[in-house]
Design a protein around this motif. Structure first.
Motif, PDB file in Angstrom:
ATOM      1  N   PHE A  38       0.813  -1.210   0.000  1.00 53.67           N
ATOM      2  CA  PHE A  38       0.000   0.000   0.000  1.00 53.67           C
ATOM      3  C   PHE A  38       0.850   1.265   0.000  1.00 53.67           C
ATOM      4  O   PHE A  38       0.408   2.310  -0.447  1.00 53.67           O
ATOM      5  CB  PHE A  38      -0.952   0.009   1.197  1.00 53.67           C
ATOM      6  N   ALA A  39       2.048   1.170   0.516  1.00 57.40           N
ATOM      7  CA  ALA A  39       2.880   2.363   0.598  1.00 57.40           C
ATOM      8  C   ALA A  39       3.701   2.573  -0.668  1.00 57.40           C
ATOM      9  O   ALA A  39       3.981   3.704  -1.043  1.00 57.40           O
ATOM     10  CB  ALA A  39       3.816   2.283   1.804  1.00 57.40           C
ATOM     11  N   ARG A  40       4.107   1.522  -1.340  1.00 56.65           N
ATOM     12  CA  ARG A  40       5.156   1.650  -2.346  1.00 56.65           C
ATOM     13  C   ARG A  40       4.768   1.175  -3.743  1.00 56.65           C
ATOM     14  O   ARG A  40       5.163   1.752  -4.728  1.00 56.65           O
ATOM     15  CB  ARG A  40       6.306   0.805  -1.852  1.00 56.65           C
ATOM     16  N   LEU A  41       3.986   0.104  -3.797  1.00 53.87           N
ATOM     17  CA  LEU A  41       3.698  -0.469  -5.111  1.00 53.87           C
ATOM     18  C   LEU A  41       2.573   0.310  -5.791  1.00 53.87           C
ATOM     19  O   LEU A  41       1.757   0.941  -5.130  1.00 53.87           O
ATOM     20  CB  LEU A  41       3.301  -1.943  -4.974  1.00 53.87           C
ATOM     21  N   GLU A  42       2.562   0.235  -7.112  1.00 58.30           N
ATOM     22  CA  GLU A  42       1.493   0.864  -7.880  1.00 58.30           C
ATOM     23  C   GLU A  42       0.647  -0.242  -8.486  1.00 58.30           C
ATOM     24  O   GLU A  42       1.161  -1.065  -9.232  1.00 58.30           O
ATOM     25  CB  GLU A  42       2.079   1.728  -9.002  1.00 58.30           C
ATOM     26  N   PHE A  43      -0.614  -0.315  -8.143  1.00 57.69           N
ATOM     27  CA  PHE A  43      -1.490  -1.271  -8.819  1.00 57.69           C
ATOM     28  C   PHE A  43      -2.901  -0.703  -8.891  1.00 57.69           C
ATOM     29  O   PHE A  43      -3.250   0.218  -8.150  1.00 57.69           O
ATOM     30  CB  PHE A  43      -1.468  -2.644  -8.130  1.00 57.69           C
ATOM     31  N   LYS A  44      -3.657  -1.265  -9.810  1.00 55.51           N
ATOM     32  CA  LYS A  44      -5.008  -0.733 -10.042  1.00 55.51           C
ATOM     33  C   LYS A  44      -5.881  -0.951  -8.808  1.00 55.51           C
ATOM     34  O   LYS A  44      -5.844  -2.012  -8.191  1.00 55.51           O
ATOM     35  CB  LYS A  44      -5.626  -1.449 -11.239  1.00 55.51           C
ATOM     36  N   LEU A  54       1.651   0.962   9.960  1.00 55.27           N
ATOM     37  CA  LEU A  54       2.949   0.714   9.336  1.00 55.27           C
ATOM     38  C   LEU A  54       3.029   1.393   7.971  1.00 55.27           C
ATOM     39  O   LEU A  54       4.091   1.894   7.588  1.00 55.27           O
ATOM     40  CB  LEU A  54       3.180  -0.791   9.202  1.00 55.27           C
ATOM     41  N   ARG A  55       1.902   1.407   7.257  1.00 54.87           N
ATOM     42  CA  ARG A  55       1.905   2.065   5.948  1.00 54.87           C
ATOM     43  C   ARG A  55       2.251   3.541   6.111  1.00 54.87           C
ATOM     44  O   ARG A  55       3.066   4.081   5.368  1.00 54.87           O
ATOM     45  CB  ARG A  55       0.532   1.935   5.293  1.00 54.87           C
ATOM     46  N   GLN A  56       1.651   4.186   7.098  1.00 59.52           N
ATOM     47  CA  GLN A  56       1.951   5.596   7.315  1.00 59.52           C
ATOM     48  C   GLN A  56       3.434   5.776   7.605  1.00 59.52           C
ATOM     49  O   GLN A  56       4.064   6.699   7.136  1.00 59.52           O
ATOM     50  CB  GLN A  56       1.140   6.153   8.486  1.00 59.52           C
ATOM     51  N   ASN A  57       3.977   4.861   8.373  1.00 59.49           N
ATOM     52  CA  ASN A  57       5.393   4.909   8.712  1.00 59.49           C
ATOM     53  C   ASN A  57       6.258   4.723   7.468  1.00 59.49           C
ATOM     54  O   ASN A  57       7.236   5.438   7.261  1.00 59.49           O
ATOM     55  CB  ASN A  57       5.675   3.794   9.705  1.00 59.49           C
ATOM     56  N   PHE A  58       5.893   3.765   6.644  1.00 59.21           N
ATOM     57  CA  PHE A  58       6.640   3.506   5.406  1.00 59.21           C
ATOM     58  C   PHE A  58       6.579   4.715   4.471  1.00 59.21           C
ATOM     59  O   PHE A  58       7.548   5.033   3.801  1.00 59.21           O
ATOM     60  CB  PHE A  58       6.053   2.289   4.679  1.00 59.21           C
ATOM     61  N   MET A  59       5.413   5.382   4.445  1.00 56.91           N
ATOM     62  CA  MET A  59       5.259   6.494   3.505  1.00 56.91           C
ATOM     63  C   MET A  59       6.149   7.674   3.884  1.00 56.91           C
ATOM     64  O   MET A  59       6.446   8.513   3.046  1.00 56.91           O
ATOM     65  CB  MET A  59       3.805   6.961   3.469  1.00 56.91           C
ATOM     66  N   GLN A  60       6.562   7.714   5.142  1.00 59.70           N
ATOM     67  CA  GLN A  60       7.434   8.817   5.555  1.00 59.70           C
ATOM     68  C   GLN A  60       8.868   8.618   5.084  1.00 59.70           C
ATOM     69  O   GLN A  60       9.677   9.535   5.130  1.00 59.70           O
ATOM     70  CB  GLN A  60       7.439   8.946   7.077  1.00 59.70           C
ATOM     71  N   PRO A  90      14.394  -1.804   8.915  1.00 62.45           N
ATOM     72  CA  PRO A  90      15.203  -1.151   9.957  1.00 62.45           C
ATOM     73  C   PRO A  90      14.706   0.245  10.308  1.00 62.45           C
ATOM     74  O   PRO A  90      14.727   0.642  11.469  1.00 62.45           O
ATOM     75  CB  PRO A  90      16.598  -1.082   9.329  1.00 62.45           C
ATOM     76  N   LEU A  91      14.241   0.983   9.290  1.00 64.50           N
ATOM     77  CA  LEU A  91      13.806   2.354   9.562  1.00 64.50           C
ATOM     78  C   LEU A  91      12.478   2.376  10.313  1.00 64.50           C
ATOM     79  O   LEU A  91      12.195   3.304  11.051  1.00 64.50           O
ATOM     80  CB  LEU A  91      13.678   3.146   8.261  1.00 64.50           C
ATOM     81  N   ALA A  92      11.657   1.348  10.107  1.00 63.83           N
ATOM     82  CA  ALA A  92      10.345   1.330  10.764  1.00 63.83           C
ATOM     83  C   ALA A  92      10.380   0.454  12.008  1.00 63.83           C
ATOM     84  O   ALA A  92       9.332   0.080  12.538  1.00 63.83           O
ATOM     85  CB  ALA A  92       9.288   0.845   9.784  1.00 63.83           C
TER      86      ALA A  92
END
Lengths: 367, 297
Positions: free
Chosen positions: B116-122, B176-182, B208-210
């Motif tokens: 949800f944070a990184r991939l692009e899909f329809k 976690l998605r919100q964290n990844f998006m940062q 590691p960052l999250a």
């Protein structure tokens, strides 16, 4: 490794669904970057220079045209297989890794026959670190480094896998003025030492002029002029290039050609041949006018700024498009600041005229 | 005029001002600490009561006027609690369910948060919206539908029934998605240029960052398993699968319906200890975040 861009075009689909207006970020870019040269892509923001860089490195797919590295067509090749090193504007170091781990990271991704042993990896990491002079800092985290040091780490990380092409995206814009001067010399030195073909993007013309072998001036996705920095400065093809290069900026005035004479206001400043009568824009470099009692151009004197070696004479003229007309002169020449007006003589090779509609340069010969 | 200003400036009694300042600082500090002390007492008192109750004899416990310190320390209550309630078995059951569901849940959470944070899909936004919408439904409602599902799958009285229905937590994925998006996009692009696969980027950079968030999720999930009561009671309340909360509920009631409260308290103390320790050890991760200073601008 030369890099060839052939009819390179990038069109972004419209954000605004109603108008459906596409954005042409890069329009039909043709250019061959010679092997081992440092090329500066230069232009105001939104001119497509970063998009061009991202297409060269493969993070963005061109809408049309081809990219060659040497003889190889890499247009469809994925980023990691192109063998490029990229340095980001904000460095993009991994914050949780030490400098050593950051530089070594690209090497750990090599597969198959390129795979390195731990010792080889460390050797290459150390060499890259030495090249950018950060071998003392290998065990620090990025947060413990200054901006300039972080920048060096980013360059080392880009160089460690021995890329065929090095790409730098606004490499100096996050540094303070002094560090910027120092780092641009550093980039020049590293580029010379490694002989690696390098493309860098900047909006700062001084930066581009000072270290590039070749500069490419872009505007709204269209290449305006390509050439050695000095030749582009001395011989701009259009008004945009003339205005964009040079600090302080060129003086631009309205004028006209009539009967083989160039007029600014009522004063005929230059006699020329082979130019038809028409309205024109005139660009005069600040170093292209000098005070002279018998000068041809009369301006209203405002003030004199002393800068040590040089002085700036600030004056105004009704035909000027800029608020002021600036002349840069040797500071040995004394100007009587109590005078109302000042007369200038013109150096024809610093004096350009442009078509008023197309803003293209009109070449003339002095009679 | 200038003279006046100087007079005003000179006439200030610095000694007096500084004395007032010291006094007011002392007072505000005193008030702060007094407040904290009272709140701490309120929070800690139940724990204190649990501990001393667990050390009393049943007779002392039943006195009309409670004692604040046991007359006779009954450490044997702890041993008794352990044996009568088969605490060992309960611990193992709970640990098993807790560990497996935490590990699986982490894997699912990390992978979906990455998607949800990184991939692009329809349909990404629509799907995520639908997931978030399920957070509006109260958990108790799920109990009914889950019960029917589990029953039809024939999972009653198995560990599967305790683990599987709660593996996916929309809240954790969202967190976690919100964290990844940062995490700045440039790090991903840099890793792409360096030839890193998505999975390796996830493992080497994003996780590691999250990490603080992941640790929080681990703790919350563990606590959830440890404290769950209604669901285990519904689907797996037999001796072989009994979880700790249900085990404690009835273990100390004798045939006459009389509960031995001090022993029960001792059991509760034993059960609370692991969570307390986990919190103590990991609180620095729960509180702090990792610095992101590798990025400028």
């Amino acid at each position: 490794m030369k890099v060839v861009l052939q009819n390179l075009t990038k069109i972004f689909p419209s954000r605004d669904k109603k108008s459906g207006q596409e954005v042409i970020a890069v329009n039909d870019f043709n250019f061959e970057i010679p092997d081992g040269k440092l090329v500066g892509l230069l232009g105001p923001s939104g001119c497509g220079k970063s998009t061009t860089l991202y297409m060269i490195c493969g993070l963005q797919k061109p809408s049309g045209g081809k990219i060659f590295f040497g003889e190889d067509d890499v247009t469809e090749l994925s980023t990691e297989n192109r063998g490029i090193g990229l340095v980001f504007q904000n460095y993009a170091l991994y914050p949780h890794m030490t400098v050593k781990q950051n530089i070594m990271f690209p090497l750990q991704n090599l597969k198959g026959k390129d795979k390195l042993t731990k010792e080889e990896m460390f050797d290459r990491t150390l060499n890259a670190a030495k090249l950018v002079q950060i071998d003392e800092l290998l065990d620090r985290k990025p947060s413990e480094l200054s901006g300039g040091q972080q920048q060096r780490v980013a360059i080392a990380r880009a160089l460690v896998k021995m890329p065929r092409v090095l790409l730098l995206d606004e490499p100096l814009s996050n540094l303070d003025a002094r560090l910027r001067l120092q780092t641009r010399e550093e980039i020049r030195r590293i580029q010379r030492e490694t002989g690696i073909t390098t493309v860098f993007v900047t909006h700062d013309q001084e930066e581009a002029m000072s270290i590039s072998d070749i500069i490419v001036v872009m505007k709204l996705g269209v290449v305006q002029q390509i050439g050695a920095p000095q030749s582009v400065y001395d011989d701009p093809k259009n008004l945009f290039v003339a205005k964009f290069l040079g600090t302080p900026p060129i003086n631009v005035l309205e004028g006209k050609v009539s009967g083989g004479k160039i007029y600014i206001g009522d004063e005929a400043v230059l006699e020329v041949t082979n130019v038809d009568d028409q309205d024109i824009y005139i660009g005069i470099r600040p170093e292209g006018i000098e005070p002279n009692e018998n000068g041809v151009l009369t301006c209203n004197l405002s003030s004199v700024e002393v800068m040590g070696r040089d002085s700036s004479v600030i004056s105004t003229h009704p035909a000027s498009l800029n608020p002021i007309v600036r002349a840069i002169i040797n500071s040995d020449i004394r100007i009587d600041t109590s005078a109302q007006t000042i007369k200038y003589n013109i150096k024809p090779h610093k004096f350009f005229i442009f078509n008023k509609e197309t803003e293209e340069r009109i070449y003339y010969e002095v009679k | 005029m200038a003279k006046n200003v100087q007079d005003v400036m000179q006439s200030r009694d610095i000694k007096k001002i500084s004395a007032v300042q010291t006094a007011s600082r002392f007072l505000s500090k005193f008030a702060t600490y007094a407040f904290l002390l009272i709140m701490a007492l309120i929070v800690l008192f139940p724990f204190y009561w649990m501990i001393i109750s667990s050390l009393k004899t049943l007779a002392e416990y039943r006195q009309a006027v409670p004692t604040f310190w046991p007359r006779q320390l009954m450490f044997s209550n702890y041993a008794e609690a352990f044996t009568t309630a088969h605490l060992g078995d309960l611990f193992l059951n709970t640990l098993y369910v807790g560990l497996i569901s935490t590990v699986l849940s982490l894997v699912i959470t990390v992978l979906s948060a990455f998607a949800f944070a990184r991939l692009e899909f329809k349909g990404k936004e629509a799907l995520f919206g639908a997931l978030l919408a399920t957070m509006m439904i109260p958990g108790e409602l799920f109990t009914i539908t889950n019960y029917i599902t589990v029953n039809q799958l024939g999972w009653m009285h198995t560990f599967t029934a305790l683990i599987v229905p709660f593996l996916v937590s929309v809240f954790y994925i969202y967190l976690l998605r919100q964290n990844f998006m940062q995490i700045p996009n440039e790090l991903y692009l840099a890793a792409k240029v360096d030839g890193t696969s998505d999975i390796k980027y996830l493992w080497k950079v994003m996780i590691p960052l999250a990490l603080p968030t992941l640790i929080s999720i681990t703790i919350l999930k563990m606590m959830g398993a440890w404290n769950s009561y209604i669901w285990p009671k519904l689907v797996a309340n037999d001796a072989a699968h009994q979880m700790i909360t249900n085990g404690l509920r009835n273990a100390f009631t004798d045939t006459t319906g009389q509960a031995n409260y001090p022993v029960q308290m001792a059991a509760v103390a034993i059960v609370s200890a692991p969570l307390f320790l986990v919190f103590l050890c990991l609180r620095k991760y729960i509180m702090s975040g990792v610095s992101r200073s590798g990025i400028k601008g």
